[in-house]
Design a protein around this motif. Structure first.
Motif, short mmCIF file in Angstrom:
data_model
loop_
_atom_site.label_atom_id
_atom_site.label_comp_id
_atom_site.label_asym_id
_atom_site.label_seq_id
_atom_site.Cartn_x
_atom_site.Cartn_y
_atom_site.Cartn_z
N GLY A 11 124.17 33.80 92.21
CA GLY A 11 125.61 33.96 92.04
C GLY A 11 126.28 32.87 91.23
O GLY A 11 127.52 32.78 91.22
N ARG A 137 130.11 36.13 95.14
CA ARG A 137 129.35 36.97 94.20
C ARG A 137 128.09 37.53 94.87
O ARG A 137 127.72 38.68 94.64
CB ARG A 137 128.96 36.15 92.96
N ARG A 141 127.21 41.47 95.32
CA ARG A 141 125.96 41.97 94.73
C ARG A 141 125.06 42.60 95.78
O ARG A 141 124.48 43.67 95.56
CB ARG A 141 125.22 40.81 94.06
#
Length: 211
Positions: A11, A137, A141
């Motif tokens: 990330g 992130r 994801r």
């Protein structure tokens, strides 16, 4: 031919940096992602596959990855493996054909932990980012790509991603030639890297002509 290693935590924005370099160098780049080289776990019972630690160096088939980077450097075409996070297995019927290019970008969270692979790199870049930004992130994801819920994504981060980052990935920063703060948002750093690559390629071309 130049080999550029781009590492950094999950990330951190590595993919954004890679895409920016690829876009600026326009077709002169091939990308070798670490994620394609996870060891096949199709022999592991399905219920146990969720416990595989993808953030540990032992999860990577370094032998194959190093071999294929060497082959590209020598001008050979390779058949890159295809790996699925969902099934934790490597495809037995599908590969990606990768041809040599002026620039080979090797990308992944653990690539600087392998000395044999590091030794093949001309430039080593570590993409750095704030831990909170990386966490957000990673959660997004994992939900979108790996079938996790918010709860299991956070649990996975605390139990695996964070401790592995501290044990393996953060220490590998010392091998970097360049550290890019703010991840993929650092346009100045990306421009400097791209200009450096262009200059190095130009110098190699001139040296080749003199021979």
């Amino acid at each position: 031919m130049l080999v550029i290693g781009i590492a950094g935590g999950s990330g951190s924005g590595k993919t954004t940096v890679v895409k920016a370099i690829v876009n600026q160098l326009q077709g002169r780049v091939v990308v070798i992602p670490q994620d394609s080289y996870y060891k096949d776990s199709s022999h592991v019972p399905v219920e146990e596959r969720k416990n595989i630690n993808f953030d540990h160096p032992d999860a990577i088939d370094w032998k194959l990855m190093c071999q294929q980077v060497r082959e590209l450097k020598s001008g050979k075409t390779i058949e890159q493996p295809v790996y699925s996070y969902i099934t934790c297995s490597r495809s037995t019927t599908e590969t990606i054909t990768v041809e040599p290019a002026d620039v080979i970008i090797v990308e992944g969270i653990l690539i600087f932990t392998c000395k044999e692979l590091r030794d093949q790199m001309n430039i080593k870049i570590f993409v750095d980012a704030d831990d909170d930004d990386r966490l957000m992130r990673i959660i997004l994801r994992d939900i979108a790509e790996r079938g996790r819920t918010i709860e299991t994504a956070i649990e996975h981060y605390c139990d695996t991603v964070k401790p592995m980052h501290l044990q393996f990935i953060e220490p590998s920063k010392r091998y970097a030639d360049v550290i890019v703060p703010q991840g993929g948002h650092n346009k100045v750093a990306i421009d400097i890297i791209t200009n450096t690559v262009e200059k190095a390629l130009s110098q190699k071309k001139k040296a080749k002509r003199k021979k």
